[in-house]
Design an enzyme around this catalytic site. Sequence first.
Site, PDB file in Angstrom:
ATOM      1  N   CYS A   2       0.869  -1.158   0.000  1.00  0.00           N
ATOM      2  CA  CYS A   2       0.000   0.000   0.000  1.00  0.00           C
ATOM      3  C   CYS A   2       0.917   1.223   0.000  1.00  0.00           C
ATOM      4  O   CYS A   2       2.111   1.102   0.186  1.00  0.00           O
ATOM      5  CB  CYS A   2      -0.873   0.006   1.240  1.00  0.00           C
ATOM      6  SG  CYS A   2      -1.731  -1.552   1.515  1.00  0.00           S
ATOM      7  N   ARG A  27       1.575   1.126  -6.033  1.00  0.00           N
ATOM      8  CA  ARG A  27       1.810   0.217  -4.905  1.00  0.00           C
ATOM      9  C   ARG A  27       0.538  -0.493  -4.476  1.00  0.00           C
ATOM     10  O   ARG A  27       0.591  -1.442  -3.699  1.00  0.00           O
ATOM     11  CB  ARG A  27       2.373   0.981  -3.699  1.00  0.00           C
ATOM     12  CG  ARG A  27       3.450   1.912  -4.076  1.00  0.00           C
ATOM     13  CD  ARG A  27       4.782   1.662  -3.582  1.00  0.00           C
ATOM     14  NE  ARG A  27       5.035   0.662  -2.600  1.00  0.00           N
ATOM     15  CZ  ARG A  27       6.238   0.428  -2.155  1.00  0.00           C
ATOM     16  NH1 ARG A  27       7.241   1.118  -2.599  1.00  0.00           N
ATOM     17  NH2 ARG A  27       6.449  -0.493  -1.263  1.00  0.00           N
ATOM     18  N   TRP A  74      -4.108  -1.826  -0.920  1.00  0.00           N
ATOM     19  CA  TRP A  74      -4.211  -3.105  -1.628  1.00  0.00           C
ATOM     20  C   TRP A  74      -4.653  -4.091  -0.555  1.00  0.00           C
ATOM     21  O   TRP A  74      -3.882  -4.391   0.353  1.00  0.00           O
ATOM     22  CB  TRP A  74      -2.852  -3.476  -2.194  1.00  0.00           C
ATOM     23  CG  TRP A  74      -2.835  -4.612  -3.158  1.00  0.00           C
ATOM     24  CD1 TRP A  74      -2.964  -4.523  -4.519  1.00  0.00           C
ATOM     25  CD2 TRP A  74      -2.623  -5.985  -2.872  1.00  0.00           C
ATOM     26  NE1 TRP A  74      -2.850  -5.777  -5.076  1.00  0.00           N
ATOM     27  CE2 TRP A  74      -2.641  -6.689  -4.096  1.00  0.00           C
ATOM     28  CE3 TRP A  74      -2.412  -6.717  -1.692  1.00  0.00           C
ATOM     29  CZ2 TRP A  74      -2.463  -8.072  -4.177  1.00  0.00           C
ATOM     30  CZ3 TRP A  74      -2.240  -8.088  -1.777  1.00  0.00           C
ATOM     31  CH2 TRP A  74      -2.270  -8.747  -3.013  1.00  0.00           C
ATOM     32  N   ASN A 100       0.892   0.368   6.648  1.00  0.00           N
ATOM     33  CA  ASN A 100       1.252  -0.700   5.711  1.00  0.00           C
ATOM     34  C   ASN A 100       1.806  -1.860   6.520  1.00  0.00           C
ATOM     35  O   ASN A 100       2.452  -1.643   7.542  1.00  0.00           O
ATOM     36  CB  ASN A 100       2.355  -0.241   4.752  1.00  0.00           C
ATOM     37  CG  ASN A 100       1.848   0.723   3.718  1.00  0.00           C
ATOM     38  OD1 ASN A 100       0.645   0.956   3.613  1.00  0.00           O
ATOM     39  ND2 ASN A 100       2.762   1.292   2.964  1.00  0.00           N
ATOM     40  N   GLY A 101       1.614  -3.071   6.022  1.00  0.00           N
ATOM     41  CA  GLY A 101       2.114  -4.235   6.750  1.00  0.00           C
ATOM     42  C   GLY A 101       0.950  -5.049   7.268  1.00  0.00           C
ATOM     43  O   GLY A 101      -0.207  -4.804   6.910  1.00  0.00           O
ATOM     44  N   GLU A 478       9.848 -15.815 -18.473  1.00  0.00           N
ATOM     45  CA  GLU A 478       9.560 -14.399 -18.223  1.00  0.00           C
ATOM     46  C   GLU A 478       8.543 -13.873 -19.245  1.00  0.00           C
ATOM     47  O   GLU A 478       7.673 -13.073 -18.913  1.00  0.00           O
ATOM     48  CB  GLU A 478      10.860 -13.585 -18.247  1.00  0.00           C
ATOM     49  CG  GLU A 478      10.694 -12.076 -18.246  1.00  0.00           C
ATOM     50  CD  GLU A 478       9.978 -11.487 -17.037  1.00  0.00           C
ATOM     51  OE1 GLU A 478       9.689 -12.221 -16.076  1.00  0.00           O
ATOM     52  OE2 GLU A 478       9.681 -10.274 -17.074  1.00  0.00           O
ATOM     53  N   LYS A 482       4.945 -12.149 -18.313  1.00  0.00           N
ATOM     54  CA  LYS A 482       4.504 -10.819 -18.773  1.00  0.00           C
ATOM     55  C   LYS A 482       3.090 -10.900 -19.352  1.00  0.00           C
ATOM     56  O   LYS A 482       2.245 -10.073 -19.073  1.00  0.00           O
ATOM     57  CB  LYS A 482       5.426 -10.261 -19.856  1.00  0.00           C
ATOM     58  CG  LYS A 482       6.752  -9.712 -19.453  1.00  0.00           C
ATOM     59  CD  LYS A 482       6.749  -8.338 -18.833  1.00  0.00           C
ATOM     60  CE  LYS A 482       6.558  -8.395 -17.351  1.00  0.00           C
ATOM     61  NZ  LYS A 482       7.582  -8.869 -16.512  1.00  0.00           N
ATOM     62  N   GLU A 485       0.471 -11.455 -16.566  1.00  0.00           N
ATOM     63  CA  GLU A 485       0.333 -10.290 -15.700  1.00  0.00           C
ATOM     64  C   GLU A 485      -0.526  -9.196 -16.303  1.00  0.00           C
ATOM     65  O   GLU A 485      -1.403  -8.655 -15.633  1.00  0.00           O
ATOM     66  CB  GLU A 485       1.714  -9.646 -15.471  1.00  0.00           C
ATOM     67  CG  GLU A 485       2.555 -10.214 -14.386  1.00  0.00           C
ATOM     68  CD  GLU A 485       3.877  -9.450 -14.290  1.00  0.00           C
ATOM     69  OE1 GLU A 485       4.135  -8.877 -13.234  1.00  0.00           O
ATOM     70  OE2 GLU A 485       4.639  -9.428 -15.277  1.00  0.00           O
ATOM     71  N   HIS A 501       6.233 -34.527 -23.984  1.00  0.00           N
ATOM     72  CA  HIS A 501       5.949 -35.410 -22.855  1.00  0.00           C
ATOM     73  C   HIS A 501       4.628 -35.049 -22.179  1.00  0.00           C
ATOM     74  O   HIS A 501       4.490 -35.204 -20.969  1.00  0.00           O
ATOM     75  CB  HIS A 501       7.104 -35.370 -21.854  1.00  0.00           C
ATOM     76  CG  HIS A 501       8.403 -35.841 -22.433  1.00  0.00           C
ATOM     77  ND1 HIS A 501       8.597 -37.134 -22.878  1.00  0.00           N
ATOM     78  CD2 HIS A 501       9.562 -35.193 -22.671  1.00  0.00           C
ATOM     79  CE1 HIS A 501       9.833 -37.249 -23.357  1.00  0.00           C
ATOM     80  NE2 HIS A 501      10.432 -36.090 -23.245  1.00  0.00           N
ATOM     81  N   LYS A 598       2.921  -3.615  -7.167  1.00  0.00           N
ATOM     82  CA  LYS A 598       4.297  -3.502  -7.633  1.00  0.00           C
ATOM     83  C   LYS A 598       5.275  -4.169  -6.672  1.00  0.00           C
ATOM     84  O   LYS A 598       6.174  -4.868  -7.079  1.00  0.00           O
ATOM     85  CB  LYS A 598       4.643  -2.026  -7.805  1.00  0.00           C
ATOM     86  CG  LYS A 598       6.057  -1.763  -8.298  1.00  0.00           C
ATOM     87  CD  LYS A 598       6.191  -2.140  -9.748  1.00  0.00           C
ATOM     88  CE  LYS A 598       7.575  -1.938 -10.304  1.00  0.00           C
ATOM     89  NZ  LYS A 598       7.834  -2.844 -11.431  1.00  0.00           N
TER      90      LYS A 598
HETATM   91  C1  G6P Z   1       5.467  -8.499  -7.705  1.00  0.00           C
HETATM   92  C2  G6P Z   1       5.393  -7.789  -9.048  1.00  0.00           C
HETATM   93  C3  G6P Z   1       6.326  -8.481 -10.039  1.00  0.00           C
HETATM   94  C4  G6P Z   1       7.737  -8.537  -9.473  1.00  0.00           C
HETATM   95  C5  G6P Z   1       7.772  -9.235  -8.108  1.00  0.00           C
HETATM   96  C6  G6P Z   1       9.123  -9.101  -7.426  1.00  0.00           C
HETATM   97  O1  G6P Z   1       4.868  -9.729  -7.797  1.00  0.00           O
HETATM   98  O2  G6P Z   1       4.074  -7.786  -9.536  1.00  0.00           O
HETATM   99  O3  G6P Z   1       6.342  -7.744 -11.249  1.00  0.00           O
HETATM  100  O4  G6P Z   1       8.579  -9.195 -10.373  1.00  0.00           O
HETATM  101  O5  G6P Z   1       6.819  -8.629  -7.245  1.00  0.00           O
HETATM  102  O6  G6P Z   1       9.364  -7.756  -7.108  1.00  0.00           O
HETATM  103  P1  G6P Z   1      10.775  -7.184  -6.727  1.00  0.00           P
HETATM  104  O7  G6P Z   1      10.533  -5.739  -6.387  1.00  0.00           O
HETATM  105  O8  G6P Z   1      11.270  -7.965  -5.550  1.00  0.00           O
HETATM  106  O9  G6P Z   1      11.667  -7.343  -7.909  1.00  0.00           O
END
Ligand code: G6P
Length: 603
Positions: A2, A27, A74, A100-101, A478, A482, A485, A501, A598
């Site tokens: 958050c 955030r 969030w 937050n937390g 990756e 993407k 996401e 397989h 994020k």
């Molecule tokens: C979240 C984000 C991802 C990111 C991951 C790790 O899940 O949505 O996009 O890769 O956290 O984040 P960091 O800040 O540790 O790279």
Amino acid sequence: MCGIVGYVGNRPATKILVEGLARLEYRGYDSAGLAVAHRKALRTTRAVGRVDDLRAAVGDDESPGRTGIAHTRWATHGEPSERNAHPHTDAAGRIAVVHNGILENADELRAKLAAEGVALRSDTDTEVLPHLVARALDGGSPSLEEAVREALRSVEGTYGLVVLDARHPEELVVARNGSPIVLGLGDGEMFVASDVAALVRHTRQVVFLADGEIATLTAAGYEGSRLGPPTTVDMDDADFDLDGHPDFLSKEIYEQPAALQRMLAGRLDARFATARLDGLHLDPRELRGIRRVTFLGCGSALYAGQIGAGLVEELARIPADAEQASEFRYRNPLVDPETLYVAVSQSGETIDTLAAVEELQRKGGRVVGVVNVIGSAIARQCGAGTFLHAGPEVSVASTKAFSSMVTSFALLALLLGRVRDLSSAHGSRLVEGLRRLPDAVETALESADEVEAVARRYADARSMFYLGRVRGAAVAREGAQKLKEISYVHAEAYAAAELKHGPLALIDAAMPSVVVIPDDELLSKNISTVEQIKARGGPVIAVTNAEIPDGLADAVIRVPRLEPELDPILLGVPLQLLAYHCARALGRDIDKPRNLAKSVTVE
Ligand code: G6P
């Protein structure tokens, strides 16, 4: 995950708070709220949805109050709703808290408060805090700071928080344990936020709170017993502008050449055909003593680590692997003193990665950080490592930070290789390749129009496969991440040879496969994978820097050739663009995909 903003000074607080929240929206973005103190009373506004919804709820009826706190949420405890949005207040409406937390003993505290006759108005863990602070003040605490201290004695869990007392609008109290809090020093005003993004419009002088610290802020400054000296952050407000792009993801994808340039600046040593990573604080003898490298991260940082592990094994010929930080911390890992652990995190705040670092350090492991955000918890906890210097990454999906991570691992692998058996000729080839990498990424970005056309053709797919071998396999992972996401299209990454397989059964005309084909010794194997898919009627999108037969794939996206070790970075670029254009074609909220945040600072 958050966002928090607070202000105390001599300007009306509301506008400053709302603008600060807008900077932090990445955030968390399911609800938002603020509280401003004026004439010994609080005016609290909360709204479900985005910061713009809060702005609309505030309307023109802005409080003239000059002290306030705000939050963008969030949801963790309690659904996103107005009554669960922060700030939360005590029964008398005197004390407001943004937090937050997660408070782990919140249920117990809520039950206790309820038994004492306190009417709780939300489902959140946070709400216990204003009640506890109010109780401490009623019980004779001499100051707000003392009352916060007393309240915090009964909570367990993590917090970054700001507390406002309507009767003392000249001050704010802030505290941190596990969730970031940073103070911004103004001239006759003070700011506080969970992230410097909200501060740089007003000041670049900041103080990061460490865990366990509590401070009181007034317009004149701040007081706290264990606060470090102010530091100057090297970013400004323009870093958070769209700069002509429709969204931050597009901006960040196109910023990659510049980000990589910054990552590499001063780190290539052409004379000795090696890399300089002084922040690791490891001399050649220590580098030679490393017997294994383990990368730890979550999400894209984990996939970057997988590519890094491949690079270390290839160039330094020592075993390397990458592990989900979240699993590592709980599985009672064997911590080996001769392993170099590399904690990878864009934000430097991901709780699972931070906890893995702490677990490692408790067990005597040697851990360095590869982090983008300076001053972040993981960077500080590691105390050594490599900063990415990718600049602020705002879009939830990681792009430029991911490429910078992989580039930093190429440097690490080169450095480890050169204290071992990697020849100076091989080292020179890589140094030159890395020097040319930013330009090659620029060229790879020129595939955007073609990728967009491919995206239009396939964005309606219900699911896609992403396939690759060895260097291409982590790129595929990756790429699939993407797509999931930001476009919400299901995607699954497979090592290409595994397709036969089991998953081959899923191939039909409605299941496109993205096949990553580097120009390496596995080229013919990858070509036969494509043929196998085609034979079953599956559409294929080939992403390659190799010469492949005409008509082999339904679409071919080409990237430039550089050094084979750097292929994963270049082959990854069109996959970012593919996810981006699929998301656009589907009308998704690109920078703020549903349900995601994020940086994930809760478990
Ligand atoms: C979240 C984000 C991802 C990111 C991951 C790790 O899940 O949505 O996009 O890769 O956290 O984040 P960091 O800040 O540790 O790279």
